[in-house]
Scaffold this motif. Structure first.
Motif, PDB file in Angstrom:
ATOM      1  N   VAL A  86      -7.526  13.818 -15.244  1.00 24.52           N
ATOM      2  CA  VAL A  86      -8.771  14.375 -15.769  1.00 24.52           C
ATOM      3  C   VAL A  86      -9.506  15.162 -14.687  1.00 24.52           C
ATOM      4  N   THR A  87      -9.532  14.619 -13.453  1.00 22.94           N
ATOM      5  CA  THR A  87     -10.218  15.294 -12.354  1.00 22.94           C
ATOM      6  C   THR A  87      -9.576  16.642 -12.042  1.00 22.94           C
ATOM      7  N   LEU A  88      -8.251  16.661 -11.941  1.00 21.05           N
ATOM      8  CA  LEU A  88      -7.558  17.904 -11.636  1.00 21.05           C
ATOM      9  C   LEU A  88      -7.684  18.909 -12.779  1.00 21.05           C
ATOM     10  N   THR A  89      -7.786  18.410 -14.010  1.00 15.92           N
ATOM     11  CA  THR A  89      -7.985  19.318 -15.145  1.00 15.92           C
ATOM     12  C   THR A  89      -9.310  20.043 -15.028  1.00 15.92           C
ATOM     13  N   VAL A  90     -10.346  19.301 -14.712  1.00 22.60           N
ATOM     14  CA  VAL A  90     -11.679  19.905 -14.550  1.00 22.60           C
ATOM     15  C   VAL A  90     -11.645  20.925 -13.410  1.00 22.60           C
ATOM     16  N   PHE A  91     -11.023  20.550 -12.286  1.00 20.30           N
ATOM     17  CA  PHE A  91     -10.947  21.454 -11.143  1.00 20.30           C
ATOM     18  C   PHE A  91     -10.141  22.708 -11.491  1.00 20.30           C
ATOM     19  N   ASN A  92      -9.047  22.515 -12.216  1.00 21.84           N
ATOM     20  CA  ASN A  92      -8.171  23.633 -12.550  1.00 21.84           C
ATOM     21  C   ASN A  92      -8.813  24.609 -13.522  1.00 21.84           C
ATOM     22  N   LEU A  93      -9.847  24.171 -14.217  1.00 16.95           N
ATOM     23  CA  LEU A  93     -10.528  25.051 -15.174  1.00 16.95           C
ATOM     24  C   LEU A  93     -11.663  25.856 -14.531  1.00 16.95           C
ATOM     25  N   LEU A  94     -11.847  25.691 -13.204  1.00 15.21           N
ATOM     26  CA  LEU A  94     -12.787  26.576 -12.517  1.00 15.21           C
ATOM     27  C   LEU A  94     -12.282  28.013 -12.666  1.00 15.21           C
ATOM     28  N   PRO A  95     -13.163  28.979 -12.871  1.00 16.30           N
ATOM     29  CA  PRO A  95     -12.727  30.363 -13.087  1.00 16.30           C
ATOM     30  C   PRO A  95     -12.232  31.047 -11.819  1.00 16.30           C
ATOM     31  N   GLY A 146       0.811  -1.210   0.000  1.00 14.53           N
ATOM     32  CA  GLY A 146       0.000   0.000   0.000  1.00 14.53           C
ATOM     33  C   GLY A 146       0.844   1.259   0.000  1.00 14.53           C
ATOM     34  N   PHE A 147       1.870   1.276   0.834  1.00 17.85           N
ATOM     35  CA  PHE A 147       2.719   2.463   0.902  1.00 17.85           C
ATOM     36  C   PHE A 147       3.571   2.622  -0.355  1.00 17.85           C
ATOM     37  N   VAL A 148       4.012   1.498  -0.925  1.00 15.57           N
ATOM     38  CA  VAL A 148       4.784   1.565  -2.170  1.00 15.57           C
ATOM     39  C   VAL A 148       3.902   2.127  -3.289  1.00 15.57           C
ATOM     40  N   LEU A 149       2.667   1.610  -3.374  1.00 18.16           N
ATOM     41  CA  LEU A 149       1.745   2.121  -4.399  1.00 18.16           C
ATOM     42  C   LEU A 149       1.420   3.589  -4.164  1.00 18.16           C
ATOM     43  N   GLY A 150       1.263   3.950  -2.885  1.00 15.05           N
ATOM     44  CA  GLY A 150       0.990   5.348  -2.559  1.00 15.05           C
ATOM     45  C   GLY A 150       2.129   6.253  -2.995  1.00 15.05           C
ATOM     46  N   ALA A 151       3.364   5.805  -2.766  1.00 11.51           N
ATOM     47  CA  ALA A 151       4.527   6.596  -3.168  1.00 11.51           C
ATOM     48  C   ALA A 151       4.610   6.712  -4.681  1.00 11.51           C
ATOM     49  N   LEU A 152       4.401   5.604  -5.398  1.00 12.48           N
ATOM     50  CA  LEU A 152       4.449   5.636  -6.859  1.00 12.48           C
ATOM     51  C   LEU A 152       3.355   6.537  -7.427  1.00 12.48           C
ATOM     52  N   ALA A 153       2.162   6.441  -6.838  1.00 12.90           N
ATOM     53  CA  ALA A 153       1.057   7.269  -7.308  1.00 12.90           C
ATOM     54  C   ALA A 153       1.331   8.751  -7.047  1.00 12.90           C
ATOM     55  N   ALA A 154       1.899   9.066  -5.872  1.00 17.38           N
ATOM     56  CA  ALA A 154       2.190  10.459  -5.528  1.00 17.38           C
ATOM     57  C   ALA A 154       3.262  11.027  -6.453  1.00 17.38           C
ATOM     58  N   ILE A 155       4.322  10.249  -6.689  1.00 15.97           N
ATOM     59  CA  ILE A 155       5.383  10.706  -7.592  1.00 15.97           C
ATOM     60  C   ILE A 155       4.842  10.868  -9.013  1.00 15.97           C
ATOM     61  N   GLY A 156       4.017   9.895  -9.446  1.00 15.64           N
ATOM     62  CA  GLY A 156       3.421   9.986 -10.781  1.00 15.64           C
ATOM     63  C   GLY A 156       2.520  11.193 -10.920  1.00 15.64           C
ATOM     64  N   LEU A 157       1.822  11.533  -9.827  1.00 13.82           N
ATOM     65  CA  LEU A 157       0.930  12.692  -9.864  1.00 13.82           C
ATOM     66  C   LEU A 157       1.716  13.974 -10.097  1.00 13.82           C
ATOM     67  N   PHE A 158       2.821  14.134  -9.395  1.00 15.70           N
ATOM     68  CA  PHE A 158       3.594  15.366  -9.563  1.00 15.70           C
ATOM     69  C   PHE A 158       4.425  15.347 -10.845  1.00 15.70           C
ATOM     70  N   ALA A 159       4.707  14.161 -11.355  1.00 13.24           N
ATOM     71  CA  ALA A 159       5.298  14.094 -12.702  1.00 13.24           C
ATOM     72  C   ALA A 159       4.273  14.595 -13.722  1.00 13.24           C
ATOM     73  N   SER A 160       3.008  14.259 -13.486  1.00 14.66           N
ATOM     74  CA  SER A 160       1.937  14.743 -14.367  1.00 14.66           C
ATOM     75  C   SER A 160       1.783  16.254 -14.265  1.00 14.66           C
ATOM     76  N   VAL A 161       1.952  16.785 -13.046  1.00  9.35           N
ATOM     77  CA  VAL A 161       1.890  18.230 -12.852  1.00  9.35           C
ATOM     78  C   VAL A 161       3.009  18.909 -13.645  1.00  9.35           C
ATOM     79  N   THR A 162       4.180  18.266 -13.673  1.00 12.19           N
ATOM     80  CA  THR A 162       5.301  18.804 -14.449  1.00 12.19           C
ATOM     81  C   THR A 162       4.943  18.868 -15.929  1.00 12.19           C
ATOM     82  N   VAL A 163       4.305  17.817 -16.433  1.00 11.64           N
ATOM     83  CA  VAL A 163       3.873  17.799 -17.835  1.00 11.64           C
ATOM     84  C   VAL A 163       2.867  18.925 -18.076  1.00 11.64           C
ATOM     85  N   HIS A 164       1.981  19.134 -17.124  1.00 16.09           N
ATOM     86  CA  HIS A 164       0.991  20.215 -17.216  1.00 16.09           C
ATOM     87  C   HIS A 164       1.690  21.567 -17.379  1.00 16.09           C
ATOM     88  N   GLU A 165       2.675  21.830 -16.522  1.00 15.71           N
ATOM     89  CA  GLU A 165       3.387  23.110 -16.576  1.00 15.71           C
ATOM     90  C   GLU A 165       4.231  23.225 -17.844  1.00 15.71           C
TER      91      GLU A 165
END
Length: 377
Positions: free
Chosen positions: A164-173, A63-82
């Protein structure tokens, strides 16, 4: 402050703020150790059609390994966003000085913001578009990864959903989030840029209040942090844009005080102290025997060295000031002087004077009076 460079992409430094370094293990624990795996596993099953054994995913330290991979992947995705923002900005000749990842996501520091509504719209939407592409890519990968690798399926499914969820949230005005910048771009089509920013900032403040209420009564501390960020950033950018509007059309040559008192470099500190008493001005421009401006001297030199008859003004003058040109736009010069009070002024070749932040304040005061008089008429 406390940003650590971890990579470089397209010549853009990718930095990690200390807040993310502290928060990342917490996020990994939230995803992997608080029952979130069961929730996300159910969502991933719906999205991918691949059944996931929650007990296997949570067994031991999984669980913790998956949590770490998911968290790192999430911020890697944020990097792609920026990077999406950076790529669109570069298309219009605007470079990105750095991308910083922090507790609330990422920030692409553009050298300047475009004033053209169409360009701002493209740059604002490029980040969400990159996130959508990332989410689709993760979703497509679910049909390639074998069901015998449930951990990989889980992480890919998690990233597909959160992108996709964060994209929708980020498009709030909620200015200055991407959706808020989209709103400003549309508003700026039919009204002055300063007014469009002011309206978008007010909408951002309303969303900040909403985020704060939901965070407070819904037990979501991250929304409280987001509310604080949106509120302060919206008001801050509104003030900056208003300031830029007031200085529009002015150059450094319109700001610099050409009558600032001067003192020769070979004058003793004792004589300079008397000069300060006579002029009633604490800082003086220092010139050498040829009349060239070489620095600045003030009361701080007298406090440090006293009225020493053996020390010359040129020996203690400040000579490492930043430099701006007479033809530099006033707002750009003020931005370059963000952390200093004074700067050398050049005519393209030689230093011809010194400009002070207070000089800009005087110009703004005159500009404000002029605008009020024009309104009264």
């Amino acid at each position: 402050m406390y940003n650590y460079r971890v990579a470089t992409v397209w010549g853009i430094p990718i930095k990690v703020n200390i807040s993310l370094v502290v928060f990342l293990p917490v996020l990994a624990w939230i995803i992997g150790g608080t029952g979130q795996i069961e929730l996300y596993a159910g969502l991933v099953e719906v999205v991918s059609g691949v059944p996931l054994d929650v007990e296997t995913l949570q067994a031991g330290n999984n669980g913790f390994v998956l949590g770490a991979l998911a968290a790192i992947g999430l911020f890697a995705s944020v990097t792609v966003h920026e990077l999406g923002h950076a790529a669109a900005a570069r298309r219009y000749g605007i470079e990105t000085s750095a991308i910083t990842l922090w507790i609330l996501g990422g920030l692409a520091s553009l050298e300047r913001l475009p004033k053209e509504p169409g360009r701002e719209l493209v740059i604002a939407l490029a980040g969400p578009a990159a996130s959508v592409v990332t989410g689709i890519a993760c979703y497509a990968a679910l049909f390639v990864v074998p069901a015998s690798a449930p951990s990989v399926v889980f992480v890919l499914g998690f990233l597909a959903i959160t992108n996709v969820t964060l994209t929708v949230f980020n498009l709030l005005p909620a200015f200055p989030m991407d959706g808020g910048r989209v709103l400003r771009a549309f508003l700026a089509r039919s009204r002055p840029y300063v007014d469009a920013t002011r309206i978008a900032a007010r909408v951002g403040v309303m969303f900040a209040i909403l985020f704060a209420l939901v965070g407070l009564f819904g037990g979501a501390p991250m929304l409280l942090l987001l509310a604080l960020f949106v509120y302060s950033a919206a008001n801050g950018e509104s003030r900056v844009v208003a300031l830029e509007g007031m200085l529009d059309g002015f150059l450094v040559k319109d700001v610099v005080d050409r009558d600032r008192p001067t003192v020769d470099a070979d004058v003793t500190l004792d004589a300079f102290a008397q000069r300060v008493l006579d002029d009633r001005v604490d800082h003086h421009v220092v010139r050498d025997r040829g009349g060239r401006v070489i620095g600045l001297v003030g009361l701080d030199a007298l406090r440090e060295h006293g009225r020493d008859t053996g020390t010359l003004v040129g020996d203690v003058a400040t000579t490492d000031l930043p430099t701006v040109d007479l033809t530099t736009p006033a707002f750009d010069a003020l931005r370059e002087m963000d952390k200093v009070e004074y700067a050398f002024v050049t005519d393209g070749t030689d230093v011809v004077g010194i400009v002070e932040r207070e000089d800009f304040a005087s110009l703004l005061e005159l500009t404000g009076l002029s605008q009020r008089d024009r309104f009264a008429q």
